[in-house]
Scaffold this active site. Structure first.
Site, PDB file in Angstrom:
ATOM      1  N   PHE A  62       6.684   2.158  -5.117  1.00 51.30           N
ATOM      2  CA  PHE A  62       7.741   2.365  -4.076  1.00 51.30           C
ATOM      3  C   PHE A  62       8.443   3.378  -4.543  1.00 51.30           C
ATOM      4  O   PHE A  62       9.834   4.192  -3.695  1.00 51.30           O
ATOM      5  CB  PHE A  62       8.902   1.087  -4.245  1.00 51.30           C
ATOM      6  N   TYR A 120       2.948   4.857   0.504  1.00 51.17           N
ATOM      7  CA  TYR A 120       3.849   4.935   2.630  1.00 51.17           C
ATOM      8  C   TYR A 120       2.515   6.123   3.095  1.00 51.17           C
ATOM      9  O   TYR A 120       1.611   6.505   2.299  1.00 51.17           O
ATOM     10  CB  TYR A 120       5.403   6.328   1.102  1.00 51.17           C
ATOM     11  N   ASP A 177       1.228  -1.293   0.086  1.00 54.20           N
ATOM     12  CA  ASP A 177      -0.370   0.275  -0.015  1.00 54.20           C
ATOM     13  C   ASP A 177       0.943   1.446  -0.402  1.00 54.20           C
ATOM     14  O   ASP A 177       2.114   0.752   0.068  1.00 54.20           O
ATOM     15  CB  ASP A 177      -0.767  -0.581   1.863  1.00 54.20           C
ATOM     16  N   HIS A 183      10.126  -9.647   0.796  1.00 51.32           N
ATOM     17  CA  HIS A 183      10.050  -7.993   0.710  1.00 51.32           C
ATOM     18  C   HIS A 183      11.248  -6.957   0.254  1.00 51.32           C
ATOM     19  O   HIS A 183      12.808  -7.404   2.050  1.00 51.32           O
ATOM     20  CB  HIS A 183       9.028  -7.445   2.009  1.00 51.32           C
TER      21      HIS A 183
END
Length: 219
Positions: free
Chosen positions: A75, A64, A62, A184
């Site tokens: 990202f 920031y 999701d 991740h």
């Protein structure tokens, strides 16, 4: 869903579905509070990377949840922003993999314009509350997005980083698609191993080259 040629066709096909109508209703209510990214940027990944131009898919979780960071691309942060830890680790692996200088600019629009579809499975978030918008309608929407990408005629590489992203592996089975998985890039996960040294960026370009497709200029 039948095969579509453009994201416009995709959105036309799902416009009347219950889950997409639920998303629209949810967004109208959610943006009464402080929510990221800006409302106009919720579907930015689709605008910047046309379906027929997609070469690579990177799936995030999701957006920031702090001010000034989220911009509608997984990202990515605006150039002026300090690099979040996950993006810093992505750039470190990118640099090590490609033996290239370490990037310091976190704006990933340069990738989106090359055919890298930077997609968060949850499109919005309330300020300071990660995963606050983890609704079933987004899950249904994301499933259709992945099915559409799998059905696209061109070769595509899918980079699935982390447990959440890997859950969507089941939608990718076309013979001209490549799936690369890893931990991740967040420090908590990446530092345990399974992200650094995976060389996903060079492997992606090798796959594209095999099909005569221009590689991604990652750095």
């Amino acid at each position: 869903m039948k095969q579509v040629r453009t994201w416009d066709e995709f959105f036309e096909n799902i416009a009347e579905t219950m889950y997409f109508q639920n998303i629209q209703t949810f967004l109208s209510s959610a943006y009464q509070k402080k929510v990221y990214p800006k409302r106009d940027d919720v579907f930015k990944a689709f605008t910047l990377t046309p379906l027929e131009k997609v070469k690579v898919v990177i799936i995030g979780q999701d957006p920031y949840h702090q001010p000034g960071q989220a911009m509608g691309l997984a990202f990515s942060v605006p150039s002026r922003e300090k690099l979040p830890p996950s993006l810093r680790n992505i750039f470190k692996e990118m640099s090590d993999d490609l033996q290239a200088p370490l990037r310091e600019d976190g704006d990933l629009i340069y990738l989106a314009k090359q055919g890298v579809f930077l997609y968060n499975t949850i499109l919005t978030v309330e300020e300071g509350k990660p995963l606050s918008h983890n609704i079933s309608a987004y899950e249904s929407f994301t499933s259709e997005v992945l099915i559409t990408l799998n059905n696209a005629p061109q070769p595509i590489v899918f980079l699935l980083w982390g447990t959440k992203a890997k859950e969507y592996r089941k939608y990718i089975n076309a013979t001209n698609k490549l799936v690369l998985t890893a931990n991740h890039p967040s420090p908590l996960s990446a530092n345990r191993g399974g992200f650094f040294g995976t060389k996903h960026f060079s492997k992606t370009n090798e796959f594209l080259a095999k099909y005569g497709i221009n590689p991604i200029n990652w750095v």
